[in-house]
Design an enzyme around this catalytic site. Structure first.
Site: not given
Ligand code: AR6
Length: 172
Positions: A26, A36
């Site tokens: 973020n 993240d």
């Molecule tokens: N390895 C690979 N993919 C992952 C992992 C992992 N270890 N963990 C989750 N995913 P998101 P966004 C996938 O929510 O939508 C955070 O709080 C997950 O299943 O992580 O860009 C940040 O600080 C999904 O398919 O990112 C921001 O505030 C993908 O990663 C916000 O979330 C992205 O989900 C960003 O939201």
């Protein structure tokens, strides 16, 4: 560009031994949930210390740090757009995340980079639309330069990996 330059992997991006993994962060760059949170936990507290020196990151842009305790040498932090229905520049901002992350990798002479599915978790960007943008940007970039040779799309779920594989195959 060879077909094997892009690979879809199902699993945890923090386990990948590549030159850089991309973090879906973020604008504060000070950590969060999802991928993240997983990256900060696996990299250890030094990652947050370096992130504190970066003064955040605008949506669609990217900044690079060391990888610390990760197997990856670097983390490229990018900030995807929150999905508001598609009328607020979300597509172009998401394309910017891929383009600017790849440019940073190229500037640092990195050969391999792994992306999570940016914006498709907490930020609710529709998966197929996000995937189409990701694939188009990565292909265009790989065709235009020779530094970055290998790009992984890392999907946490089997369902997401299937969507990526389908869209990649359609674009060949
Ligand atoms: N390895 C690979 N993919 C992952 C992992 C992992 N270890 N963990 C989750 N995913 P998101 P966004 C996938 O929510 O939508 C955070 O709080 C997950 O299943 O992580 O860009 C940040 O600080 C999904 O398919 O990112 C921001 O505030 C993908 O990663 C916000 O979330 C992205 O989900 C960003 O939201």
């Amino acid at each position: 560009m060879s077909n094997s330059a892009i690979e879809v992997v199902q699993g945890d991006i923090t386990k990948l031994r590549v030159d850089a993994i991309v973090n879906a962060a973020n604008t504060s760059l000070l950590g969060g949930g999802g991928v993240d949170g997983a990256i900060h936990r696996a990299a250890g507290p030094q990652l947050l210390e370096e992130c504190k020196t970066l003064n955040g990151c605008p949506t669609g842009q990217a900044k690079i740090t060391q990888g610390y305790e990760l197997p990856a040498r670097h983390v490229i932090h990018t900030v995807g757009p929150v999905w508001h229905g598609g009328g607020q520049g979300e597509d172009e901002l998401l394309a910017g995340c891929y383009r600017n992350s790849l440019r940073l990798a190229q500037e640092h002479g990195l050969e391999s980079i792994a992306f999570p599915s940016i914006s498709t978790g907490a930020y609710r960007f529709p998966l197929e639309r996000a995937c189409g943008i990701a694939v188009a940007e990565v292909k265009r970039f790989l065709d235009a330069q020779e530094t970055v040779k290998k790009v992984f799309f890392v999907c946490f779920s089997a369902g997401d990996a299937e969507v990526y594989r389908k869209i990649l195959a359609e674009e060949q």
